[in-house]
Structures are given as C-alpha cells and as structure tokens.
Design an enzyme around this catalytic site. Structure first.
Site: not given
Length: 493
Positions: A34, A443
């Site tokens: 599971c 940037d």
C-alpha cells in the site's frame, strides 16, 4: 527513508499523504502493498515491512492494494533532486529507454556496465532495471484498461509487453485481477470515451500543496504559437515522441492535474505521461522545499502567502536550449516571435485533434535547425553564431542534453559555447535539465525582487546569501520572481 522504520510506521498510522511515493508498506500477512496514506485500517507493526519502490514490492511477491492503488502514487522526489547514476537511470527508465533499448542501452547511456547499473539500482530501489520497467508497464496497462475501450491485445502491446500471455500474467500478479475484471470494475466509474483513437484521459497526482499560478502562467506567457497554447483553462502543446507524435492538454485541478493525451502511437503513453509530469514538476516535495526556504525570515512571508510553487520545466531539453538563446536580452514577446518564425519555417506539421485548437507544428529538431541559413535569422550576428553553434553541437551529439545528463558536465559544455554566459547556462540547468539548485543571481527580475525584500542585490552577495537555500535555490527563484506583476506569475483567465 524506507530504512527508518519508526518514521515509516508513524507515517502509515497517521495516513500521511506527504510520504506517498517515498516508500511502500508491504503487509506480510495479506501479501498486499500500500501507499502510506491507504484508507484501510493500518496493519500491526510487526506485520509491516517497508520497501523503496513498487517494483521491489512486486518482485517480493506482493500485489497492489485495490483501495489505495499504490501504483498511481506520485513518484519519489528523490530522483529529480539528484544527478548521480541511480537518479539518471530512474529518469531514463521512466522515459522508456529499457523498453526501447534494453538494459545494455540504459547502461551505455550512463557510461557503466550492465552489472554496475543493476547492482546500484538493487541497492537503492530493491529492484533491477527490468523489474522497474515491468512495474511501469503494469501501471500503463492499468491506465489503458480503465480509461480506454481498446481491445486487450492492443493494450498489451501499447503498454510495452512483448506478448499477450506476459501481459495477462503480469496484470494478474500485480493487481490480483484479470485484465477483463479490471475493466469491469472501472466501468461503473465516470469515464470519458476518447473522441479519436489514441486519446486518453487521466489524472496526474501530486503532493500538496501545488500553486498553479507561476507554473501554468509561465508556460502560457512564453508559449510558442503553433506549438503551445492556453485555451479553455488548459495548457496544450505538441509532443515529439519515440514512436510518433502527440498532443497533451493539462488542466490544473485542486487535487490533481487533468491530462488529455492524443497520441499517434499508444506505445508512447508511458513516455508522454513521464514528460508531462516532468514539465509540471509534479514529483517535487513541497514540504521539504518550503520548509527549507521558510528558514530565511525574508523569504518566509512569500512562502506562507503562496506555498507549493513548482519550477516550470520542459518536455524537450534541446528545444528549451534553443529557446533560451532566442530569449537572450529580449522581451518575452520578442522571444516568442523569433521561436514562431523558426517553427513555421522548419517545424514538422501536425494535426490538432481538437477542431477548435491552434496547434499546428512540432518544434524543429536540432538536425533541421542545423541546416538553416544563418542569414535568414532576424537576430544580431553574435546571437546567430550562438544559435548555429548550439544546434550544431546538439545535432552532432557533442552536447547531449536530456534526462540522463550529468548537470555539472552539461554546464561545462554549455559554458564553452560562444555566447553562453551564466544566465543562459543556469536557466537551461533549471528548466531543461531539472537541477533543483540552479540559480540566476544576475537575472534582473531576481535582483529587483531581492532589493525590494531587503536581500542583497548584487550577484556575488545574493549568491552568498542563497547558500542557505540549497539545495532548493531554483524554487527560491520562483518565489522571488512571483513578486513581480509579469504575466508569467499569473494563471491565465
């Protein structure tokens, strides 16, 4: 993770969905495996054992739980956060390399012997490459059985099985149901009949939270006309795949991503799903990322305001590298215009399965772009040189970019090309190669956001401050970019 028994037990007993995909719970008494968040009553601790992959569970003789469907868990975030041989092997297996080229082909791409690859995968995942590929084929088979009306023979070969007998045996072993029984169980649920052959509807799971604003906003705002579009609440794009072409439509939902795939060859289904998940960074672990970034008091308010930001990535690393060069020192609109011209002149035409859609082409291959006349490019001469050098290196194989790339080696090769500075190299590492620690200190938008927050705004000082954000600096970039009002930060209407 799976070796920390106490922690695994706590996750299972609390049904903590954050650990789905990190490990699997195998129950010795029922021979079922599971996901940690399975809604069933947790088994006794002494009956639980923990394994690192669904393939390891299947190899040990466990079958998938019919309630929690562990084979549909999000993938482990570990393989997208690492660049070692095991992580690269897992990404290649997800991209279908074992099915197409076998284990020798996988080993050749990694630069190791088959014995070394098998040993390393078994040590970390509890299963070798063939078992991992088999588990993936079983998951694909279930998808096709439950979401299409294809005959079972077509399902078998589309999922990658070599024979119908092997397909039947694998489905029975993994799911404890025959293929026909799986389809009958799914018949009661709402299921969309494909509009055309080869069209599949499915749900892509992710670990919550997921903030779709910058993720889909970035993809929509930078979309290349003819190759990508935002329409009717979905991001749509064309796909170049090993056996044919495809069109993907991805729609953000509160608890999943709706995915519609139209493929010319269903053997590409597994690869298309893998590339869509990678594009949207769906296997990320937002709890780990956001927890690390919240430790910085100046970033914490951004994380708390909109947790779960992902890094918008790509389905084709070579395509993104070309687009990164086209976007150097120009606006988003100008970069789209340049890319659209290349697509119209050199892209391969495709048919949009939606009559109202606007997708017309695949993005041109490096081989096609290597034959173009540089003088026909409406670019400065220096950028023409950068672009032609790049596509030549991509076409002749001297610059391999893909899911199997070594991030540092790729950076070094990119930096050696003319016109490739730190910004271009890092944005390719971030979005094309998937490095979660890629960083763009030069940037302009990042520096402006840093200054507004009171962070250092010079590249050197910002890099020093960002050391505390490692190994998730690419996600910090998304949070900082999101302080701007640029369209890339907003989900389109």
């Amino acid at each position: 993770m799976y070796t920390d028994t106490e922690r695994c037990v706590r996750a299972v007993q609390s049904k903590d969905a954050r650990f789905d995909g990190w490990f699997f719970t195998a129950v010795r008494t029922t021979r079922i495996y599971c996901r940690p968040s399975c809604p069933a009553v947790p088994p006794k601790v002494e009956n639980m054992t923990f394994l690192p992959s669904a393939a390891a569970c299947q190899q040990a003789g466990y079958r998938a739980c019919k309630r929690c469907r562990p084979d549909t868990s999000p993938g482990s975030p570990e393989w997208n956060a690492r660049a070692d041989a095991v992580a690269r092997a897992v990404r290649l297996i997800q991209d279908g390399v074992v099915d197409r080229e076998g284990v020798p082909g996988l080993a050749s791409r990694l630069g190791y012997s088959t014995r070394q690859v098998e040993r390393q995968l078994n040590a970390e995942l509890g299963a070798g490459p063939l078992a991992l590929a088999r588990a993936q084929r079983a998951e694909t088979a279930r998808l096709l059985i439950e979401t299409s009306e294809l005959p079972m023979g077509d399902v078998a070969f589309a999922a990658g099985f070599s024979s119908i007998r092997t397909f039947n045996e694998t489905v029975r072993e993994v799911f404890a149901l025959a293929p026909g029984e799986l389809r009958a169980r799914a018949a009661g649920a709402a299921r969309q009949t494909p509009r055309i052959p080869g069209t599949i509807s499915l749900r892509l799971p992710f670990r919550a939270p997921l903030n779709p604003d910058n993720l889909f906003g970035h993809l929509a705002a930078t979309a290349v006309p003819g190759v990508e579009e935002w329409r009717a609440g979905a991001y749509r794009r064309t796909l170049r795949l090993p056996y044919g072409t495809g069109v993907a439509a991805l729609t953000p939902r509160p608890d999943h991503i709706g995915c519609q795939l139209a493929l010319t060859d269903l053997r590409d289904l597994t690869i298309a799903i893998s590339r869509c998940r990678r594009l949207l960074d769906l296997d990320a672990d937002p709890e780990a990322v956001d927890g690390q970034l919240r430790a910085d008091p100046l970033l914490a308010p951004l994380v708390d305001k909109a947790p779960g930001r992902r890094v918008p990535r790509t389905v084709d690393a070579a395509e993104f590298a070309v687009r990164a060069v086209l976007g150097q020192q120009v606006s988003t609109a100008a970069a789209r215009t340049h890319a659209a011209r290349l697509v119209a002149a050199h892209g391969e035409p495709v048919a949009d399965p939606d009559p109202a859609g606007g997708l017309t082409h695949l993005f041109p291959t490096p081989e096609a772009l290597a034959r173009l006349d540089p003088e026909a490019l409406a670019l400065p001469r220096s950028r023409r040189t950068t672009l032609t050098t790049l596509v030549t290196a991509l076409a002749d194989g001297s610059l391999p970019l893909g899911v199997d790339s070594d991030w540092e080696d790729a950076r070094a090769r990119l930096a050696a090309l003319p016109g490739f500075g730190p910004w271009t190299t890092e944005v390719i590492a971030m979005r094309a190669l998937g490095d979660p620690d890629a960083f763009l200190p030069s940037d302009l938008g990042l520096r402006r956001a840093a200054k507004q927050l009171g962070l250092p705004s010079t590249p050197a000082a910002l890099t020093a401050r960002a050391a505390a954000w490692r190994p998730w600096r690419a996600y910090a970039v998304q949070y900082l970019w999101a302080t701007d009002s640029h369209p890339i930060n907003h989900l389109p209407a």
